[in-house]
Design a protein around this motif. Structure first.
Motif, short mmCIF file in Angstrom:
data_model
loop_
_atom_site.label_atom_id
_atom_site.label_comp_id
_atom_site.label_asym_id
_atom_site.label_seq_id
_atom_site.Cartn_x
_atom_site.Cartn_y
_atom_site.Cartn_z
N GLN A 1 0.84 -1.18 0.00
CA GLN A 1 0.00 0.00 0.00
C GLN A 1 0.88 1.24 0.00
O GLN A 1 1.82 1.34 0.79
CB GLN A 1 -0.91 -0.01 1.22
N LEU A 2 0.58 2.18 -0.89
CA LEU A 2 1.33 3.42 -1.01
C LEU A 2 0.43 4.58 -0.63
O LEU A 2 -0.79 4.49 -0.75
CB LEU A 2 1.83 3.62 -2.44
N VAL A 3 1.04 5.67 -0.20
CA VAL A 3 0.28 6.88 0.13
C VAL A 3 0.75 7.98 -0.81
O VAL A 3 1.94 8.26 -0.92
CB VAL A 3 0.50 7.29 1.60
N CYS A 4 -0.21 8.56 -1.51
CA CYS A 4 0.06 9.66 -2.43
C CYS A 4 -0.80 10.83 -1.99
O CYS A 4 -2.01 10.83 -2.23
CB CYS A 4 -0.27 9.24 -3.86
N GLY A 5 -0.19 11.79 -1.30
CA GLY A 5 -0.95 12.89 -0.74
C GLY A 5 -1.84 12.36 0.37
O GLY A 5 -1.37 11.73 1.31
N ALA A 6 -3.14 12.56 0.23
CA ALA A 6 -4.10 12.06 1.23
C ALA A 6 -4.73 10.75 0.78
O ALA A 6 -5.60 10.22 1.47
CB ALA A 6 -5.18 13.10 1.46
N GLN A 7 -4.29 10.20 -0.36
CA GLN A 7 -4.92 9.01 -0.90
C GLN A 7 -4.03 7.79 -0.74
O GLN A 7 -2.81 7.87 -0.88
CB GLN A 7 -5.25 9.22 -2.37
N ARG A 8 -4.68 6.68 -0.46
CA ARG A 8 -3.99 5.39 -0.38
C ARG A 8 -4.22 4.63 -1.68
O ARG A 8 -5.33 4.62 -2.20
CB ARG A 8 -4.51 4.56 0.79
N VAL A 9 -3.15 4.01 -2.16
CA VAL A 9 -3.23 3.22 -3.38
C VAL A 9 -2.69 1.83 -3.06
O VAL A 9 -1.56 1.68 -2.63
CB VAL A 9 -2.40 3.85 -4.53
N GLN A 10 -3.52 0.82 -3.29
CA GLN A 10 -3.12 -0.57 -3.09
C GLN A 10 -2.52 -1.08 -4.38
O GLN A 10 -3.15 -1.00 -5.44
CB GLN A 10 -4.33 -1.42 -2.69
N VAL A 11 -1.31 -1.59 -4.33
CA VAL A 11 -0.65 -2.16 -5.50
C VAL A 11 -0.92 -3.66 -5.49
O VAL A 11 -0.66 -4.33 -4.48
CB VAL A 11 0.88 -1.89 -5.45
N ILE A 12 -1.47 -4.17 -6.58
CA ILE A 12 -1.75 -5.60 -6.69
C ILE A 12 -1.29 -6.10 -8.05
O ILE A 12 -1.06 -5.32 -8.97
CB ILE A 12 -3.25 -5.93 -6.48
N SER A 13 -1.19 -7.40 -8.18
CA SER A 13 -0.80 -8.00 -9.46
C SER A 13 -2.02 -8.54 -10.18
O SER A 13 -3.10 -8.67 -9.60
CB SER A 13 0.22 -9.13 -9.24
N CYS A 14 -1.83 -8.88 -11.43
CA CYS A 14 -2.91 -9.48 -12.23
C CYS A 14 -3.24 -10.89 -11.75
O CYS A 14 -4.26 -11.45 -12.11
CB CYS A 14 -2.51 -9.54 -13.70
N GLU A 15 -2.36 -11.46 -10.94
CA GLU A 15 -2.57 -12.81 -10.43
C GLU A 15 -3.40 -12.83 -9.15
O GLU A 15 -3.93 -13.86 -8.77
CB GLU A 15 -1.23 -13.50 -10.18
N ALA A 16 -3.53 -11.68 -8.50
CA ALA A 16 -4.37 -11.58 -7.30
C ALA A 16 -5.82 -11.78 -7.73
O ALA A 16 -6.21 -11.40 -8.84
CB ALA A 16 -4.18 -10.22 -6.64
N PRO A 17 -6.66 -12.36 -6.88
CA PRO A 17 -8.07 -12.58 -7.26
C PRO A 17 -8.76 -11.31 -7.75
O PRO A 17 -9.47 -11.33 -8.76
CB PRO A 17 -8.70 -13.11 -5.98
N LEU A 18 -8.55 -10.21 -7.06
CA LEU A 18 -9.17 -8.96 -7.48
C LEU A 18 -8.57 -8.47 -8.80
O LEU A 18 -9.28 -7.96 -9.67
CB LEU A 18 -9.03 -7.88 -6.40
N GLY A 19 -7.26 -8.63 -8.97
CA GLY A 19 -6.62 -8.26 -10.22
C GLY A 19 -7.18 -9.05 -11.40
O GLY A 19 -7.48 -8.47 -12.45
N LYS A 20 -7.36 -10.35 -11.22
CA LYS A 20 -7.94 -11.19 -12.28
C LYS A 20 -9.36 -10.75 -12.60
O LYS A 20 -9.77 -10.71 -13.76
CB LYS A 20 -7.94 -12.66 -11.85
N ALA A 21 -10.12 -10.45 -11.55
CA ALA A 21 -11.52 -10.07 -11.75
C ALA A 21 -11.65 -8.75 -12.49
O ALA A 21 -12.65 -8.52 -13.19
CB ALA A 21 -12.23 -9.99 -10.39
#
Length: 160
Positions: A113-133
């Motif tokens: 998880q990265l923080v850019c200003g006040a926003q959080r961004v979750q980094v995931i791969s295409c192999e993660a279930p959500l990434g595939k979906a």
């Protein structure tokens, strides 16, 4: 939000992780090979356990090096609506509770998880279930997570 900045943040975090893992591997190796840890009987396993730990840490370090190589070669492209969400997409999902979640779809090994200003961004791969979906989906499409007890539904709010 700049995808190249996110990529650099992932590389910096992986470099920090690599330093920690390499240090842990050195300590475990020193423990395994220290003269005081030579087994005196079959129940004296401190040196053996440290050797296993050093091997595991060395494997983890190699995995991080490979992830770093993939992230260095990675070139995020602009979103193309005709192809839908692909590797390199920055996506905002919203659930039924109106809670938004920002995701950056990258190569393997960057789950963080990265923080850019006040926003959080979750980094995931295409192999993660959500990434595939998410692959191939477009703005306004629904993404469902199978295997989750409630069958969670998310909507693609925007893609960059």
């Amino acid at each position: 939000m700049d995808k190249f900045w996110l990529q650099q943040q992932v590389l910096e975090r992986l470099a920090e992780d690599l330093l920690q893992v390499e240090q842990a591997a050195r300590v475990a190796h020193e423990t395994a090979t220290h003269a005081e840890n030579i087994a005196e009987n079959k129940y004296d396993t401190l040196g053996l356990e440290a050797a296993y730990l050093a091997t595991g840490q060395a494997r983890r370090a190699e995995a991080i090096r490979q992830a770093m190589a993939h992230w260095r070669q990675f070139r995020p492209r602009p979103y193309d609506a005709s192809q839908g969400i692909q590797l390199g997409a920055l996506v905002c999902l919203v659930g039924a509770d109106d809670q938004q979640q920002q995701l950056f779809l990258g190569p393997d090994g960057g789950s963080m998880q990265l923080v850019c200003g006040a926003q959080r961004v979750q980094v995931i791969s295409c192999e993660a279930p959500l990434g595939k979906a998410m692959l191939g989906r477009c703005e306004g499409d629904e993404v469902s997570l199978q295997g989750v007890p409630t069958g969670r539904q998310l909507e693609v709010l925007w893609v960059h």
